[in-house]
Design a protein around this motif. Structure first.
Motif, PDB file in Angstrom:
ATOM      1  N   MET A  94       3.269   8.065 -16.855  1.00  0.00           N
ATOM      2  CA  MET A  94       2.625   8.631 -15.674  1.00  0.00           C
ATOM      3  C   MET A  94       2.149  10.047 -16.003  1.00  0.00           C
ATOM      4  O   MET A  94       2.940  10.895 -16.405  1.00  0.00           O
ATOM      5  CB  MET A  94       3.611   8.681 -14.509  1.00  0.00           C
ATOM      6  N   PHE A  95       0.867  10.279 -15.858  1.00  0.00           N
ATOM      7  CA  PHE A  95       0.310  11.614 -16.008  1.00  0.00           C
ATOM      8  C   PHE A  95       0.255  12.234 -14.620  1.00  0.00           C
ATOM      9  O   PHE A  95      -0.275  11.630 -13.687  1.00  0.00           O
ATOM     10  CB  PHE A  95      -1.085  11.549 -16.636  1.00  0.00           C
ATOM     11  N   SER A  99       0.647  20.407  -8.918  1.00  0.00           N
ATOM     12  CA  SER A  99      -0.364  20.841  -7.961  1.00  0.00           C
ATOM     13  C   SER A  99      -1.207  19.684  -7.434  1.00  0.00           C
ATOM     14  O   SER A  99      -2.113  19.883  -6.626  1.00  0.00           O
ATOM     15  CB  SER A  99      -1.277  21.896  -8.594  1.00  0.00           C
ATOM     16  N   CYS A 100      -0.900  18.470  -7.857  1.00  0.00           N
ATOM     17  CA  CYS A 100      -1.640  17.271  -7.438  1.00  0.00           C
ATOM     18  C   CYS A 100      -0.992  16.694  -6.176  1.00  0.00           C
ATOM     19  O   CYS A 100       0.147  16.221  -6.233  1.00  0.00           O
ATOM     20  CB  CYS A 100      -1.624  16.258  -8.575  1.00  0.00           C
ATOM     21  N   SER A 101      -1.700  16.726  -5.067  1.00  0.00           N
ATOM     22  CA  SER A 101      -1.135  16.240  -3.806  1.00  0.00           C
ATOM     23  C   SER A 101      -0.801  14.754  -3.869  1.00  0.00           C
ATOM     24  O   SER A 101       0.193  14.313  -3.289  1.00  0.00           O
ATOM     25  CB  SER A 101      -2.088  16.521  -2.646  1.00  0.00           C
ATOM     26  N   HIS A 102      -1.597  13.979  -4.579  1.00  0.00           N
ATOM     27  CA  HIS A 102      -1.312  12.544  -4.717  1.00  0.00           C
ATOM     28  C   HIS A 102      -0.032  12.322  -5.525  1.00  0.00           C
ATOM     29  O   HIS A 102       0.748  11.417  -5.231  1.00  0.00           O
ATOM     30  CB  HIS A 102      -2.479  11.807  -5.368  1.00  0.00           C
ATOM     31  N   CYS A 103       0.193  13.161  -6.544  1.00  0.00           N
ATOM     32  CA  CYS A 103       1.412  13.052  -7.350  1.00  0.00           C
ATOM     33  C   CYS A 103       2.636  13.387  -6.505  1.00  0.00           C
ATOM     34  O   CYS A 103       3.656  12.694  -6.582  1.00  0.00           O
ATOM     35  CB  CYS A 103       1.351  14.000  -8.546  1.00  0.00           C
ATOM     36  N   VAL A 104       2.515  14.429  -5.699  1.00  0.00           N
ATOM     37  CA  VAL A 104       3.623  14.852  -4.839  1.00  0.00           C
ATOM     38  C   VAL A 104       3.986  13.728  -3.871  1.00  0.00           C
ATOM     39  O   VAL A 104       5.151  13.543  -3.526  1.00  0.00           O
ATOM     40  CB  VAL A 104       3.257  16.161  -4.098  1.00  0.00           C
ATOM     41  N   THR A 105       3.004  12.931  -3.465  1.00  0.00           N
ATOM     42  CA  THR A 105       3.235  11.792  -2.579  1.00  0.00           C
ATOM     43  C   THR A 105       3.789  10.590  -3.339  1.00  0.00           C
ATOM     44  O   THR A 105       4.690   9.905  -2.851  1.00  0.00           O
ATOM     45  CB  THR A 105       1.921  11.388  -1.874  1.00  0.00           C
ATOM     46  N   GLU A 106       3.253  10.317  -4.527  1.00  0.00           N
ATOM     47  CA  GLU A 106       3.614   9.115  -5.283  1.00  0.00           C
ATOM     48  C   GLU A 106       4.978   9.203  -5.971  1.00  0.00           C
ATOM     49  O   GLU A 106       5.698   8.207  -6.047  1.00  0.00           O
ATOM     50  CB  GLU A 106       2.550   8.824  -6.352  1.00  0.00           C
ATOM     51  N   MET A 107       5.323  10.366  -6.492  1.00  0.00           N
ATOM     52  CA  MET A 107       6.550  10.455  -7.284  1.00  0.00           C
ATOM     53  C   MET A 107       7.816  10.127  -6.494  1.00  0.00           C
ATOM     54  O   MET A 107       8.677   9.411  -7.007  1.00  0.00           O
ATOM     55  CB  MET A 107       6.621  11.806  -7.991  1.00  0.00           C
ATOM     56  N   LEU A 110       8.099   6.406  -6.372  1.00  0.00           N
ATOM     57  CA  LEU A 110       8.551   5.879  -7.648  1.00  0.00           C
ATOM     58  C   LEU A 110      10.049   6.097  -7.823  1.00  0.00           C
ATOM     59  O   LEU A 110      10.759   5.229  -8.339  1.00  0.00           O
ATOM     60  CB  LEU A 110       7.766   6.552  -8.772  1.00  0.00           C
ATOM     61  N   LEU A 111      10.532   7.228  -7.347  1.00  0.00           N
ATOM     62  CA  LEU A 111      11.966   7.531  -7.415  1.00  0.00           C
ATOM     63  C   LEU A 111      12.781   6.490  -6.647  1.00  0.00           C
ATOM     64  O   LEU A 111      13.844   6.068  -7.106  1.00  0.00           O
ATOM     65  CB  LEU A 111      12.242   8.938  -6.880  1.00  0.00           C
ATOM     66  N   GLU A 112      12.266   6.051  -5.492  1.00  0.00           N
ATOM     67  CA  GLU A 112      12.950   5.031  -4.695  1.00  0.00           C
ATOM     68  C   GLU A 112      13.133   3.735  -5.478  1.00  0.00           C
ATOM     69  O   GLU A 112      14.095   3.011  -5.270  1.00  0.00           O
ATOM     70  CB  GLU A 112      12.153   4.729  -3.414  1.00  0.00           C
ATOM     71  N   LYS A 113      12.222   3.426  -6.386  1.00  0.00           N
ATOM     72  CA  LYS A 113      12.257   2.182  -7.149  1.00  0.00           C
ATOM     73  C   LYS A 113      12.844   2.366  -8.550  1.00  0.00           C
ATOM     74  O   LYS A 113      13.003   1.392  -9.283  1.00  0.00           O
ATOM     75  CB  LYS A 113      10.842   1.627  -7.274  1.00  0.00           C
ATOM     76  N   TYR A 114      13.176   3.592  -8.907  1.00  0.00           N
ATOM     77  CA  TYR A 114      13.594   3.877 -10.282  1.00  0.00           C
ATOM     78  C   TYR A 114      14.833   3.096 -10.709  1.00  0.00           C
ATOM     79  O   TYR A 114      14.844   2.493 -11.790  1.00  0.00           O
ATOM     80  CB  TYR A 114      13.807   5.377 -10.483  1.00  0.00           C
ATOM     81  N   ALA A 115      15.874   3.058  -9.902  1.00  0.00           N
ATOM     82  CA  ALA A 115      17.103   2.341 -10.279  1.00  0.00           C
ATOM     83  C   ALA A 115      16.810   0.854 -10.493  1.00  0.00           C
ATOM     84  O   ALA A 115      17.308   0.244 -11.455  1.00  0.00           O
ATOM     85  CB  ALA A 115      18.181   2.533  -9.216  1.00  0.00           C
ATOM     86  N   GLN A 116      16.001   0.285  -9.613  1.00  0.00           N
ATOM     87  CA  GLN A 116      15.637  -1.133  -9.740  1.00  0.00           C
ATOM     88  C   GLN A 116      14.829  -1.362 -11.024  1.00  0.00           C
ATOM     89  O   GLN A 116      15.078  -2.321 -11.751  1.00  0.00           O
ATOM     90  CB  GLN A 116      14.832  -1.554  -8.513  1.00  0.00           C
ATOM     91  N   HIS A 165      -8.498  11.649 -16.787  1.00  0.00           N
ATOM     92  CA  HIS A 165      -9.447  12.473 -16.036  1.00  0.00           C
ATOM     93  C   HIS A 165      -8.946  12.819 -14.647  1.00  0.00           C
ATOM     94  O   HIS A 165      -9.585  13.591 -13.934  1.00  0.00           O
ATOM     95  CB  HIS A 165     -10.792  11.750 -15.909  1.00  0.00           C
ATOM     96  N   ALA A 166      -7.828  12.219 -14.234  1.00  0.00           N
ATOM     97  CA  ALA A 166      -7.302  12.464 -12.895  1.00  0.00           C
ATOM     98  C   ALA A 166      -5.805  12.190 -12.889  1.00  0.00           C
ATOM     99  O   ALA A 166      -5.300  11.429 -13.715  1.00  0.00           O
ATOM    100  CB  ALA A 166      -8.005  11.551 -11.885  1.00  0.00           C
ATOM    101  N   THR A 167      -5.128  12.837 -11.967  1.00  0.00           N
ATOM    102  CA  THR A 167      -3.707  12.577 -11.767  1.00  0.00           C
ATOM    103  C   THR A 167      -3.501  12.073 -10.354  1.00  0.00           C
ATOM    104  O   THR A 167      -4.248  12.471  -9.462  1.00  0.00           O
ATOM    105  CB  THR A 167      -2.864  13.859 -11.998  1.00  0.00           C
ATOM    106  N   PRO A 168      -2.545  11.202 -10.140  1.00  0.00           N
ATOM    107  CA  PRO A 168      -1.756  10.534 -11.165  1.00  0.00           C
ATOM    108  C   PRO A 168      -2.558   9.440 -11.860  1.00  0.00           C
ATOM    109  O   PRO A 168      -3.424   8.817 -11.260  1.00  0.00           O
ATOM    110  CB  PRO A 168      -0.591   9.939 -10.376  1.00  0.00           C
ATOM    111  N   SER A 169      -2.276   9.248 -13.122  1.00  0.00           N
ATOM    112  CA  SER A 169      -2.815   8.139 -13.920  1.00  0.00           C
ATOM    113  C   SER A 169      -1.634   7.445 -14.570  1.00  0.00           C
ATOM    114  O   SER A 169      -0.681   8.100 -14.987  1.00  0.00           O
ATOM    115  CB  SER A 169      -3.775   8.650 -14.996  1.00  0.00           C
ATOM    116  N   PHE A 170      -1.714   6.133 -14.650  1.00  0.00           N
ATOM    117  CA  PHE A 170      -0.596   5.331 -15.141  1.00  0.00           C
ATOM    118  C   PHE A 170      -1.019   4.397 -16.273  1.00  0.00           C
ATOM    119  O   PHE A 170      -2.148   3.893 -16.281  1.00  0.00           O
ATOM    120  CB  PHE A 170      -0.030   4.454 -14.013  1.00  0.00           C
TER     121      PHE A 170
END
Length: 185
Positions: A94-95, A99-107, A110-116, A165-170
């Motif tokens: 994950m890039f 300062s990326c508002s979408h990253c602040v929302t997405e991460m 992802l944390l909620e699903k990390y253990a799974q 070219h953009a974050t987040p990128s996966f």
């Protein structure tokens, strides 16, 4: 536009390269693929700019081997010093940037699903495009997966080496570090 500038000229190829990069940036995959295919089909000598665009896209195409990277300013990477040293059945690369508002929302999602994910043999590696190392560390310390940042923002090797070219990128890699998917979300 491309008919007017003639793709067999350096100017035409530079414009084609720029269009491919714009389509990549704005996630216009069909348009990017159409013009990338056209670029690869040119029978004339191809200029350096367009050659670089073709190569950077080929390097991160599904089925390609993901380029290794030694972690700088690593967090949660005690067992691994590079992407290839992270051992798992699959890796989500994950890039992101603090300062990326979408990253602040997405991460957090992802944390909620990390253990799974971890229980299924999936590891996450976050590569930050932050230029402010303190902002990177503040955010990266909230997440248990491997994080790294060169602290160079968009001038980091990540943007160039992985055609980001953009974050987040996966990217999703298999255990051999082959790209098996590039999800949009």
């Amino acid at each position: 536009l491309l008919k007017q500038v003639n793709l067999e000229t350096p100017r035409g190829q530079t414009i084609l390269s720029e269009l491919i990069e714009i389509f990549e940036t704005y996630n216009m995959v069909d348009m990017k693929n159409k013009y990338l295919s056209e670029a690869k089909g040119l029978k004339c000598e191809i200029n350096e700019r367009l050659t670089g665009t073709i190569k950077s896209n080929d390097d991160v195409a599904v089925g390609s081997k993901f380029k290794n990277n030694v972690f700088q300013n690593g967090i949660n990477n005690a067992k691994a010093k590079s992407i290839y040293e992270v051992k798992s059945d699959k890796k989500i690369i994950m890039f992101w940037s603090s300062s990326c508002s979408h990253c602040v929302t997405e991460m957090p999602k992802l944390l909620e699903k990390y253990a799974q994910l971890k229980s299924k043999g999936v590891e996450i590696i976050g590569l930050s495009l932050d230029s402010d190392i303190n902002a990177y560390k503040d955010m990266a310390n909230k997440y248990p997966w491997v994080n790294a940042s060169e602290g160079k923002g968009w001038y980091s090797s990540y943007a160039k080496d992985y055609n980001v070219h953009a974050t987040p990128s996966f990217f999703i890699l298999d255990s051999n570090n082959l790209i098996i998917n590039k999800p949009d979300h």
